[in-house]
Design an enzyme around this catalytic site. Structure first.
Site, PDB file in Angstrom:
ATOM      1  CG  LEU A 169      -2.218   0.735   1.000  1.00 46.83           C
ATOM      2  CD1 LEU A 169      -3.125   0.234  -0.230  1.00 46.83           C
ATOM      3  CD2 LEU A 169      -3.142   0.968   2.382  1.00 46.83           C
ATOM      4  N   GLY A 170       1.837   1.331  -0.995  1.00 49.93           N
ATOM      5  CA  GLY A 170       2.581   2.740  -1.106  1.00 49.93           C
ATOM      6  C   GLY A 170       1.820   3.407  -1.988  1.00 49.93           C
ATOM      7  CB  ILE A 172       1.271   2.301  -7.330  1.00 50.09           C
ATOM      8  CG1 ILE A 172       2.164   3.075  -7.768  1.00 50.09           C
ATOM      9  CG2 ILE A 172       0.283   1.577  -8.280  1.00 50.09           C
ATOM     10  CD1 ILE A 172       3.300   2.287  -8.578  1.00 50.09           C
ATOM     11  CB  SER A 191       1.504  -2.696   3.754  1.00 50.06           C
ATOM     12  OG  SER A 191       2.230  -1.824   2.805  1.00 50.06           O
ATOM     13  CB  SER A 193       4.330  -1.168   8.687  1.00 50.06           C
ATOM     14  OG  SER A 193       4.542   0.160   7.957  1.00 50.06           O
ATOM     15  NE  ARG A 248      10.332  -3.431 -11.898  1.00 51.87           N
ATOM     16  CZ  ARG A 248       9.874  -2.170 -11.928  1.00 51.87           C
ATOM     17  NH1 ARG A 248       8.646  -2.406 -12.541  1.00 51.87           N
ATOM     18  NH2 ARG A 248      10.596  -1.106 -12.406  1.00 51.87           N
ATOM     19  CD  GLU A 277       9.046  -6.799 -17.745  1.00 47.54           C
ATOM     20  OE1 GLU A 277       9.381  -5.661 -18.289  1.00 47.54           O
ATOM     21  OE2 GLU A 277       8.412  -6.902 -16.901  1.00 47.54           O
ATOM     22  CG  HIS A 295       7.301  -3.181 -17.884  1.00 52.14           C
ATOM     23  ND1 HIS A 295       8.372  -3.602 -17.076  1.00 52.14           N
ATOM     24  CD2 HIS A 295       6.731  -2.015 -17.115  1.00 52.14           C
ATOM     25  CE1 HIS A 295       8.392  -2.954 -15.960  1.00 52.14           C
ATOM     26  NE2 HIS A 295       7.544  -2.093 -15.945  1.00 52.14           N
ATOM     27  CB  ALA A 297       1.874  -0.152 -15.642  1.00 52.31           C
TER      28      ALA A 297
END
Lengths: 331, 341
Positions: A169-170, A172, A191, A193, A248, A277, A295, A297
């Site tokens: 949950l960064g 993005i 996540s 934390s 990734r 890739e 790739h 996004a």
């Protein structure tokens, strides 16, 4: 070829050099944005020398590198560049950069910050809708003339009420969560934390999977996250579950995922990234319940322009001894 | 109606009121014949008879009080005239363009649709088509799957896919801010789009900017999303003028009805690059799709399946059964458009 360059750019002879081993996509498409009074790009990919020879001949002048995910900055490369002060990557991820060596030598690293969080989140949600509602598959159905021949297209799955587990949950992940709420999804997450957010936290990704209808991989690739989405997690997700990956490729045990998809142990996947890739497991090419992206996004013109400006901003900050705009800090 | 209430006695199937079905609903094929069943009514299946429809109706449907229209089976004035006892037309769609509403009004026939049961699904598809279009998702999927077949690497030709366009900050014009349009607006808000709309009338409780004229809306938008019903007024409403106002960078999403857009004109604009792209779930002559579109990478094509989810089909079946049961028990319907009062 470099001699030619030196004569042509007589005035810029004294500008610090920024090495580019392989051009990041934003540079390829918006090259004019990298013209600066503060530095000059040194394009190794335009030289007929081998990379090692090129680096050796320019070692004295290279103070920065501009790279992206498919242009690794390895230990060997770092060792050939004694004057290096900064690595700028046009990606959020830094798994392609030898971070321990950078830390040891005090080489700063700057990344793309949260510039493309929105675009990556849009792509993740787009892939989720596509897999559940079979958009690409139905488009193919129609283009193959099957609507007239066969009739109605098969039913998909409603988004509202579905439990979506966000892995990481960064920046993005948070943007994905915000969007999914508008569709009436229940957002859960795992996540490193717990965060001060109104979504249910699961400390264990397997437990998250067991309580989710879909998993969206938004985390970085680290030693801890490598192959984190393994058979156990996929079985916990279950036969009706789907996976979307905009992080990734190596976060998922790819061979295992292919096996699960082929055997129907999970229901489908939307994948923007792969372990090796540009290679894509050939079994995936035949599956209708899998949506594949090369790739891309963050491939929007707006994002690329912003990335160029941020990269240039970081480089100019370095060469005028100002604080970097988007430094990667040790965690 | 008295005869249909058993007064405590067990009802024989023959005494159950009948509901006419012209064609088998798609649900029968997917869920079996029992998915709309009830112990309060039974179905009269016109397609099971060898008689042509008008003869069938004259022979078997004179006392039938309700019609269930699905799969777009039209309910015309002609058909209604052959059914003197009809008091309810129930349709499984939200759209009513296939029902002669004027004739129903004249006869005092109640018309009921499927209400808002699938508004969310339709809104979700509209947004899905938009993201796909702006971010080339289907085109990229096609690229990876077709281009890779003899090879294994997805390198190089990536740029031929064209770069995508960010959603955030784009100006979205919603044509028809009804239940579906409002849900589209709510979703695109979360993506950072700015919303404005055109509707028959301004909605006082809504804070999005209103344009009384669809052409003006188009001129002030990057994205037009067609969410309205098909009526005489909206037929070919999205025409050359509107598309021209939308402009070369503009895109259109249609999840309403095909004939709302002048399809020939749309195709011409797409082929000639006068608008940037389109996402279409509906077409003027389904299932025929203009062949020029099949070759374009800047369109996303969907075979009229905006309501096609398992969950919504089940919800709709429940709604249809409840409405029909309410009708036969003289209770208020859950959804209705035209009242016979």
């Amino acid at each position: 070829m470099e001699i030619h360059e030196e004569h042509r750019d007589h005035q810029s002879q004294h500008l610090p050099r920024v090495l580019v081993i392989k051009p990041p996509p934003p540079l390829t498409l918006f090259g004019d944005k990298f013209i600066s009074r503060s530095f000059q790009l040194l394009k190794a990919y335009e030289s007929s020398l081998s990379l090692e020879q090129f680096l050796i001949s320019h070692a004295h002048s290279i103070e920065a590198i501009l790279c992206s995910g498919d242009s690794p900055v390895t230990l060997d490369i770092l060792r050939l560049l004694p004057k290096l002060r900064l690595v700028v990557t046009a990606s959020a991820g830094v798994n392609h950069i030898h971070m321990p060596e950078c830390r040891r030598r005090g080489i700063a690293v700057a990344n793309a910050g949260s510039i493309f969080s929105d675009d990556a989140a849009d792509a993740a949600v787009g892939l989720l809708i596509d897999v559940w509602r079979k958009i690409s598959s139905a488009d193919r159905f129609l283009r193959q003339g099957l609507w007239s021949k066969i009739g109605d297209y098969p039913l998909g799955s409603k988004l509202g009420g579905k439990r979506v587990g966000i892995v990481g949950l960064g920046n993005i992940g948070l943007q994905v969560a915000k969007r999914l709420q508008a569709f009436g999804c229940n957002v859960l997450y795992n996540s490193r934390s717990k965060k001060p957010v109104p979504y249910a936290f699961y400390s264990n990704v397997c437990e998250l999977a067991a309580n989710s209808d879909a998993l969206i991989i938004c985390c970085a690739l680290t030693d801890q996250t490598r192959r984190m989405i393994n058979r156990e997690v996929m079985l916990a997700l279950g036969k009706e579950g789907i996976i979307v990956n905009v992080g990734r490729g190596a976060v998922i045990d790819e061979n295992e995922m292919v096996r699960c998809l082929v055997r129907g142990e999970i229901a489908g996947a939307g994948l923007d990234v792969f372990e090796n890739e540009p290679y894509v497991p050939k079994e995936l090419l035949e599956l209708d319940n899998v949506v594949l992206q090369p790739h891309r996004a963050v491939f929007t013109s707006e994002c690329f322009v912003d990335l160029c400006e941020l990269a240039v901003g970081n480089l100019e900050a370095l060469f005028s001894n100002q604080p970097l705009l988007s430094p990667v800090t040790a965690e | 109606m008295e005869a249909y209430h058993g007064h405590g006695k067990e009802k024989e199937s023959q005494d159950l009121p009948r509901v006419l079905l012209f064609k088998p609903p798609p649900d029968f094929h997917l869920f079996g014949d029992e998915c709309f069943s009830s112990n309060k009514f039974k179905f009269l299946k016109a397609w099971e008879s060898p008689l042509p429809l008008d003869q069938f109706l004259k022979t078997h449907a004179q006392s039938v009080e309700a019609i269930l229209s699905s799969g777009g089976a039209p309910v015309t004035a002609e058909t209604l005239r052959l059914m003197p006892a009809v008091r309810l037309v129930m349709t499984t769609s939200a759209g009513l363009n296939h029902v002669d509403i004027a004739e129903c009004r004249r006869r005092g026939i109640t018309v009921a649709n499927a209400g808002n049961v699938f508004s969310e699904d339709v809104a979700d598809l509209a947004v899905g088509l938009l993201i796909d279009l702006l971010r080339n998702i289907s085109a990229s999927d096609r690229f990876v799957k077709q281009w890779l077949r003899p090879r294994q690497a997805a390198e190089g030709d990536c740029y031929s896919l064209g770069i995508g366009s960010k959603l955030g900050g784009k100006r979205v014009g919603i044509v028809g801010l009804g239940s579906i349009g409002s849900l589209v607006a709510k979703r695109l808000d979360a993506f950072g789009c700015s919303i404005s709309y055109n509707s028959r009338t301004k909605k006082p409780s809504v804070s999005y900017p209103f344009y009384s004229n669809v052409c003006e809306l188009a001129a002030n938008c990057d994205i037009l999303i067609i969410c309205c019903g098909l009526t005489a007024e909206t037929h070919h409403m999205i025409n050359k003028q509107v598309l021209s106002a939308l402009g070369k960078e503009g895109v259109v999403i249609n999840i309403g009805r095909g004939p709302i857009i002048d399809e020939q004109e749309l195709v011409r604009c797409l082929v000639q690059g006068e608008i940037k792209g389109a996402g279409l779930d509906v077409f003027e002559n389904e299932p025929d799709v203009p062949k020029e579109l099949l070759a374009l990478d800047n369109v996303v094509l969907s075979p009229h399946c905006a309501v096609f989810t398992w969950e919504t089909f089940k919800d709709r079946q429940k709604l249809v059964v409840e409405n029909l049961e309410a009708f036969f028990s003289n209770k208020p319907l859950l959804t209705k458009i035209v009242d016979n009062d």
